[in-house]
Design a protein around this motif. Structure first.
Motif, PDB file in Angstrom:
ATOM      1  N   GLU A  55      -8.527  -6.297   2.041  1.00 49.95           N
ATOM      2  CA  GLU A  55      -8.653  -7.684   1.574  1.00 49.95           C
ATOM      3  C   GLU A  55      -7.275  -8.318   1.454  1.00 49.95           C
ATOM      4  N   GLN A  56      -7.197  -9.566   1.882  1.00 54.49           N
ATOM      5  CA  GLN A  56      -5.947 -10.297   1.650  1.00 54.49           C
ATOM      6  C   GLN A  56      -5.987 -10.861   0.229  1.00 54.49           C
ATOM      7  N   LEU A  57      -4.966 -10.543  -0.539  1.00 58.29           N
ATOM      8  CA  LEU A  57      -4.944 -10.989  -1.942  1.00 58.29           C
ATOM      9  C   LEU A  57      -3.598 -11.616  -2.281  1.00 58.29           C
ATOM     10  N   ARG A  62      -1.752  -6.019  -7.038  1.00 57.14           N
ATOM     11  CA  ARG A  62      -3.152  -5.583  -6.948  1.00 57.14           C
ATOM     12  C   ARG A  62      -3.332  -4.112  -7.301  1.00 57.14           C
ATOM     13  N   LYS A 111       2.765  -6.089  -4.469  1.00 56.93           N
ATOM     14  CA  LYS A 111       1.341  -5.759  -4.413  1.00 56.93           C
ATOM     15  C   LYS A 111       0.840  -5.420  -5.810  1.00 56.93           C
ATOM     16  N   ASN A 162      -8.829  -2.266   0.131  1.00 60.43           N
ATOM     17  CA  ASN A 162      -7.534  -2.178   0.817  1.00 60.43           C
ATOM     18  C   ASN A 162      -7.233  -3.284   1.812  1.00 60.43           C
ATOM     19  N   SER A 189      -4.482 -15.720   5.554  1.00 61.40           N
ATOM     20  CA  SER A 189      -3.161 -15.946   4.966  1.00 61.40           C
ATOM     21  C   SER A 189      -2.014 -15.484   5.858  1.00 61.40           C
ATOM     22  N   ASP A 244       3.888 -10.712   3.972  1.00 58.60           N
ATOM     23  CA  ASP A 244       3.544  -9.448   4.611  1.00 58.60           C
ATOM     24  C   ASP A 244       3.130  -8.382   3.600  1.00 58.60           C
ATOM     25  N   TYR A 245       2.648  -8.850   2.471  1.00 58.53           N
ATOM     26  CA  TYR A 245       2.136  -7.884   1.492  1.00 58.53           C
ATOM     27  C   TYR A 245       0.800  -8.358   0.908  1.00 58.53           C
ATOM     28  N   SER A 246       0.034  -9.032   1.751  1.00 60.10           N
ATOM     29  CA  SER A 246      -1.275  -9.532   1.315  1.00 60.10           C
ATOM     30  C   SER A 246      -2.345  -8.450   1.314  1.00 60.10           C
ATOM     31  N   GLU A 247      -2.193  -7.454   2.190  1.00 62.96           N
ATOM     32  CA  GLU A 247      -3.174  -6.375   2.213  1.00 62.96           C
ATOM     33  C   GLU A 247      -2.648  -5.183   1.401  1.00 62.96           C
ATOM     34  N   GLY A 248      -3.476  -4.163   1.296  1.00 59.05           N
ATOM     35  CA  GLY A 248      -3.049  -2.945   0.602  1.00 59.05           C
ATOM     36  C   GLY A 248      -2.084  -2.147   1.469  1.00 59.05           C
TER      37      GLY A 248
END
Lengths: 340, 340, 340, 340
Positions: free
Chosen positions: C26-28, C237, C235, C24, D3, D7-11
């Motif tokens: 982690e920056q992705l 992900r 997202k 959750n 990063s 604003d949607y890099s994390e879960g």
């Protein structure tokens, strides 16, 4: 070879060409705002017996259907049509291309009745399905049958009490309204439906259909839709002049009556020759059932469509008469048939 | 009141009506499969100097644009057009209605050049944006300018090396090709673009545009699209007969040349009277800049569009000449102008 | 009340929530370009036994169908589907909203075969009708039947030799592939069709479907279509992590097998209790025919859909089992049924 | 690498995952008819201070925009948007794909004002052009600016007196409403616009946007449109549970405030370091102008977008903070910047 393939094999009635000729060098406003179109519109309102209708002239039938129906519906709304409906099969998905589903209802005589529509409504119960909104009928139907006033009134009543729009494809409306079995006038159509069109292409015009919008809320901004769908002719005069000529006296109905008369002679001849008809058709398209070898012989001298196989040895063909059909050709066809 | 409002104020050139008249009672195949259309198509191929092109006749310009462009593109692909492009503003969103974005490029003289197109490509870099695919130009442009052969070749080269389609709206192509500044023939257009249309409506036909598809992969199934968009006339003969008449000798070009000649006389007169033009236009639309009070006076005797405000006291008007414009009217207009 | 209404009544399999939890913070990368999605895609290719396929993860079934089909077809091309097809009735005209007609074919067991498709082709002969191009089937079908390898191969062969695309809606593909009557693997599907999707929503995921594009020419620019139709999650992900979890071992198939097992127990119980089934269903949807009063009693304790009226006294209901269905609930249901 | 790309890099915020977890094995109704969604809808109505609004939860922003706008407009109606508008460039023509043109208006600060809209109305005068109908704004805008209550009221007033719909894209609405320059509450938005959405994806949710329809006539049948566009999740619970968690106390606003706070620290640090900002942004996206070599250095440790070239030596970059941005990372970034 003489053709009974359809009712648009010839050009236009000579009076129409004459009218185009006569007005040809006048400078007129474009896009259907010329004086002839204005007059034609007024005249059509009068013929429909109502002032509170909008009239628009468009080049062809598919275009009229797609422009009107896509203008009238919201994206999730669908059309209900008989399985024989022209828009369902023979317009290359024109309605679907504007985003709307057509719900097909199997009928035997080409005519939709309220019980058919109710069945469609009953099957569409929530937002996982399209919402049936517009009932499309043709008069005459694609197999030559026509609606009686009572039938139209019943369907109209049902549609109104169920929030449905009723639309009539009148590509051959002239033939329906001059049929000997007909009991309606233009004003009856206008009273009972929300929109319909009076076909010119199949009744003596070079091209052109007059769309009549009866329901108030369908009228707004309609010219935007005509333009967007490519149906707003720069020289809109062509349509106005033609419809003026067709309706300034009774030319439109005279031409349609002639085509019905020719079909009647054909039917009587076929009957005398011992052949039956696939459908009951009191209009200008008839569907005789003939032995395949007779059909082959006829094809040597005549053009027509083979409609469908009936059994191993017989098929139904489609014979269409028109304003331009010559009585002697009709009589000759019957003689030829009897000879075979 | 004499009208310089546009080039479709009159009906059709008399020879065209004559041809319609003459063939009127012949029974012909429908939907553009008649012998006249077949001949017209062959003739147009010859005039374009190529056999490996497809020719389709459609009723009007907006419809030709929308039918062609929607047939050529996949859903995510977009059109690039000059900010003056007809499809961008004056076709009621017809292209967007088929699902495609038009990317507008600001240009000064109505003409797109490769650097403009490159800029659009550079801005569209990934799947979050549409994919530019078809470059739309008009010749002449909507403000009267025309492309030189060199300009078209450069643009064509750029498009081909970047996987772009090049499409020419030729609503007034006759005027471009008979302009005294023109150095192209129909065959040059056909060689350099992927599709284009030769406008009939604005050059003497009742209506009708001839779409030429040059690129092989754009040809497949095109008639389905014509039908689906409502552009397949039952009496397709009307279009075939007209184009045959326009191209069987040089009528099409003669009519266009006449309209250019009339515009030239107007320009010279305006120049002598001391007025300037808003744009450099060697075709049949000119845009003189006149004092507002002069415009008001002219409006008492002539019809034309006021194109745009130039400053507090002056505006540009649009004068359009056509195949039907009479020289005496043009001369009278100039005299009137000088008198004022 | 326990629900047999569908296979998406619960949230996600706990392992899936666990995987979302673990990754959750982690920056992705966004939009499906994160490492989990990349891995899931690689894994799915491996499971399909092919490297030359493209895999895209989309949020839901209707969206996958509409995005894929509208990307694959040109405007005049149509879909052929069984009358039970999900896209035909239960997706609110989503396909038509993208401009394409669906041709409905009446079948008895939910399965399309080459003779059905041929019949549709035979009826669509020219440009006045849409051009059938994509054959849509579901496996399992909407009434629980599944395709055998032989059936799929036959259909595939027919499609390929007739220039048709074959597409499989695999909303419940897990159930089909783990059915005791199944003789196919993922690789068999991938080999025989042009595109298909592996449903996650109905087999343990929060949501998500994996679209597999096998045919080379359908792959280009597909991400543009996903974005345009609103299916490209920022997202992304979420989808990648779920499919990775489902396929990194055999969780996907284990869950599907469980749902089939539960359906089987239900079927055996129904059989023992003397009831018949409306359709032959070796997957996780079954359609027992029950007396109306029995249904009413069951409705006091259970949720399920009444599928259709069979006769005055009996109706078919739909019971759906899932990865989350508890065996004790199934057994209790049967006892309840026997008690009634 | 840390990063600041978006604003949607994390879960999702941990509380959201917790809520999904807790309710996971409950059997719930599908398609957003579960109890959590019902509660979330009620809660959102309360937060908006009105009962006569409709609330729908959809998966993503592009999908919300396209579903709403295509449901609200008739085919000839167009959208007016600032040239920076997200729908104009960054949604792959999603609006045009539903048939509607977007009229682009050049503005400097990302904000549309009534004079801009009036100019667009003045240019669209008849049926040859689209009819402007819906004004699309974003708050905050795509370049970080926010609307004041006065500005929104003025625009609203203008739209209402000109028959235009006003729609707010609130992908980052939380950031706008918690900005130190903001003077509006949710209820002010609801009072002044016809529809808007409250973005979840960019403020701590896994995904999800809450569309609020304020104008009565836009509400009818909206769920049909959600389904047709593929946005009706089978497990609609996922959206309901998330929005319930975000709004049951002030989590939504707390998260947004945090992201603004982080942006503010960044801005102050940049200012101290002597750098300017391209736009005035009181929200969570900022656009510092930096020398190119500084940018290159920063890129070794940080991820962000290069927004645009400013001159030969300088460019603007975009830094986005979020609910998940850590203060120590922000401080470190500034130190790094000063060090360079």
């Amino acid at each position: 070879m003489y053709s009974f393939k359809n009712d648009y094999s010839e050009g236009a009635h000579p009076r129409i060409l004459g009218a185009l000729m006569e007005s040809n060098m006048e400078q007129l406003e474009g896009y259907g705002e010329d004086k002839y179109t204005v007059k034609a519109v007024e005249l059509l309102k009068k013929k429909c017996g109502r002032d509170n209708i909008d009239v628009h002239l468009l080049p062809g039938g598919t275009q009229t259907n797609l422009t009107a129906i896509s203008a009238f519906l919201r994206p999730h709304e669908a059309v209900i049509a008989a399985n024989t409906g022209h828009i369902l099969v023979h317009e290359t998905g024109a309605i679907e291309a504007t985003g709307h589903k057509i719900i097909s209802i199997k009928v035997n005589d080409g005519k939709l009745r309220s019980e058919h529509v109710r069945a469609a409504l009953d099957e569409h119960t929530d937002e996982h399905m399209v919402k049936p909104k517009l009932v499309y009928i043709s008069n005459p139907t694609e197999i030559g049958s026509i609606y009686t006033k009572h039938e139209l009134e019943q369907l109209s009543k049902f549609c109104r009490s169920n929030g449905l729009l009723l639309y009539v494809d009148g590509a051959r409306l002239g033939s329906a309204l001059t049929s000997e079995e007909n009991d309606m006038k233009l004003s009856d159509i206008a009273e009972n439906v929300d929109a319909f069109y009076i076909g010119g292409t199949k009744n003596g015009a070079l091209m052109g259909e007059a769309l009549i919008i009866c329901k108030e809320c369908l009228k707004e901004d309609f010219r935007f839709h005509i333009k967007q769908k490519g149906a707003l002719l720069a020289k809109g005069r062509i349509l106005g002049i033609q419809f003026l000529e067709l309706f300034k006296d009774n030319l439109y109905f005279d031409l349609a009556r002639h085509s019905n008369d020719m079909a009647k002679i054909l039917k009587e001849g076929l009957c005398e020759a011992g052949y039956s008809l696939l459908t009951h058709s009191p209009s200008n398209q008839i569907f005789p059932v003939l032995p395949n070898e007779v059909i082959e012989k006829l094809e040597e001298k005549y053009m027509f469509y083979i409609w469908q196989k009936v059994d191993e040895d017989n098929s139904a063909i489609r014979l269409v008469t028109s304003w331009a059909t010559k009585e002697e050709q009709v009589l000759e066809f019957i003689q030829e048939l009897k000879r075979i």
